[in-house]
Design an enzyme around this catalytic site. Structure first.
Site, PDB file in Angstrom:
ATOM      1  N   ASP A 127       0.935  -1.186   0.005  1.00  0.00           N
ATOM      2  CA  ASP A 127       0.041  -0.164  -0.078  1.00  0.00           C
ATOM      3  C   ASP A 127       0.996   1.232  -0.029  1.00  0.00           C
ATOM      4  O   ASP A 127       1.372   1.700   1.214  1.00  0.00           O
ATOM      5  CB  ASP A 127      -1.007  -0.026   1.182  1.00  0.00           C
ATOM      6  CG  ASP A 127      -1.944  -1.008   1.199  1.00  0.00           C
ATOM      7  OD1 ASP A 127      -1.836  -2.144   0.662  1.00  0.00           O
ATOM      8  OD2 ASP A 127      -3.034  -0.807   1.724  1.00  0.00           O
ATOM      9  N   LYS A 165      -6.958   3.366  -3.402  1.00  0.00           N
ATOM     10  CA  LYS A 165      -7.424   3.457  -1.832  1.00  0.00           C
ATOM     11  C   LYS A 165      -7.634   4.841  -1.525  1.00  0.00           C
ATOM     12  O   LYS A 165      -6.888   5.832  -2.045  1.00  0.00           O
ATOM     13  CB  LYS A 165      -6.239   2.809  -1.135  1.00  0.00           C
ATOM     14  CG  LYS A 165      -6.595   2.858   0.173  1.00  0.00           C
ATOM     15  CD  LYS A 165      -5.412   1.809   0.997  1.00  0.00           C
ATOM     16  CE  LYS A 165      -5.492   2.060   2.500  1.00  0.00           C
ATOM     17  NZ  LYS A 165      -4.258   1.465   3.119  1.00  0.00           N
ATOM     18  N   LYS A 208     -10.536   0.541  -2.354  1.00  0.00           N
ATOM     19  CA  LYS A 208     -10.337   0.177  -1.168  1.00  0.00           C
ATOM     20  C   LYS A 208     -10.745   1.278  -0.278  1.00  0.00           C
ATOM     21  O   LYS A 208      -9.788   2.344  -0.271  1.00  0.00           O
ATOM     22  CB  LYS A 208      -8.871  -0.195  -0.980  1.00  0.00           C
ATOM     23  CG  LYS A 208      -8.565  -0.537   0.779  1.00  0.00           C
ATOM     24  CD  LYS A 208      -7.538  -1.065   0.897  1.00  0.00           C
ATOM     25  CE  LYS A 208      -7.164  -1.274   2.458  1.00  0.00           C
ATOM     26  NZ  LYS A 208      -5.660  -1.607   2.885  1.00  0.00           N
TER      27      LYS A 208
END
Length: 309
Positions: free
Chosen positions: A145, A208, A245
């Site tokens: 991430d 995300k 996400k």
């Protein structure tokens, strides 16, 4: 493709109106609610990102990821043999070996995700970001991430943003890369849309919303805009495997179901899998398990009756 970026316009009032309508959606009840909650569990990136993380609390998180819901509750729902686990375990790079070794010892194939690239601020040199990514992968992380440099968005340096994300993607190698946009710090929904597009063009497997450390994290207006970007990217390229996400501030079972319903409405049922949808959360699982306990027993669990994550 800067032509896409220059033409972006977001009708903010319309997005906000749609987001307000989402808050009024009626939630599902009974067995339907239990089914949606179990689906949510399989999409959770069970996360600990604290300065006081230790091997022991990472180990506890890993065991909770493998057994997210009490076995007797799953048996009551006839779901004990369906392989219900969390989607991933997410930790800092230094804790990746702890998570990898714990899950391996438990005979579990849950992927370990690691934040990297100067998380959460992104205010580190690019060389340092790339080195951190490579180390996390070397330690055994299967998902990375990364977090973008917000300054590149705020100053309109779209080619610079593309190049940064592209290099991060290359550093990830075989690992999947989720690109955190830190939407609460991008200034406008138009910037959120543009950053989403750039991230996908540069090879992101997921986009995300947030690090969870900003003042404003996952919100429905931002979610709508990012999902519309994913949809347009698919229409333009035929490339369908970019996931979404939302992360930060998602704490209740009701919120989790609402996010699932929004993904179903905007992107379709095929996105409701751990491969294309994740929920970034640390305390959410506790409320989901509490709601399932209530569904099975008719009463809420006492504090000692549910294992903490």
């Amino acid at each position: 493709e800067l032509g896409w970026i220059s033409k972006v316009y977001v009708n903010r009032p319309a997005v906000v109106r749609h987001a307000e309508q989402i808050k009024k959606w009626k939630t599902v009840k009974g067995n339907w609610q239990a089914a949606w909650l179990l689906k949510a569990v399989t999409c959770i990136d069970l996360t600990t990102l604290s300065g006081d993380d230790t091997p022991s609390n990472v180990q506890r998180l890993c065991f909770k990821a493998k057994h997210p819901i009490r076995e007797d509750l799953l048996k009551a729902l006839d779901m004990h043999d369906k392989g219900i686990t969390a989607g991933a375990v997410c930790v800092y790079p230094a804790r990746v070996p702890d998570a990898v070794n714990t899950l391996k010892a438990a005979g579990c194939d849950i992927p370990v995700a690691s934040v990297a690239a100067g998380f959460p601020s992104g205010q580190t040199p690019l060389e340092t970001k790339l080195a951190e990514i490579r180390l996390a992968v070397e330690y055994g992380a299967r998902e990375i991430d990364i977090v973008i440099s917000r300054s590149l968005v705020l100053t309109g340096q779209w080619e610079g943003l593309y190049e940064e994300i592209r290099l991060c993607r290359a550093a990830c190698g075989e690992a999947h890369m989720k690109t955190i946009l830190a939407t609460g710090e991008l200034g406008s929904l138009a910037n959120v849309y543009k950053a989403s597009m750039i991230a996908m063009m540069a090879g992101s497997d997921f986009i995300k919303t947030s690090t969870g450390k900003e003042v404003e994290n996952a919100t429905f207006p931002v979610g709508i805009v990012m999902m519309r970007a994913i949809k347009e990217y698919y229409w333009q390229t035929g490339y369908k495997v970019v996931g979404f996400k939302p992360a930060g501030g998602i704490r209740t079972a009701k919120e989790a179901i609402t996010w699932l319903m929004l993904v179903k409405e905007e992107l379709g049922v095929e996105w409701l899998t751990p491969e294309l949808f994740r929920l970034g959360a640390s305390s959410l699982l506790g409320d989901i398990e509490q709601q399932i306990f209530y569904h099975v027993t008719g009463s809420y669990a006492l504090q000692h009756e549910l294992a903490m994550a």
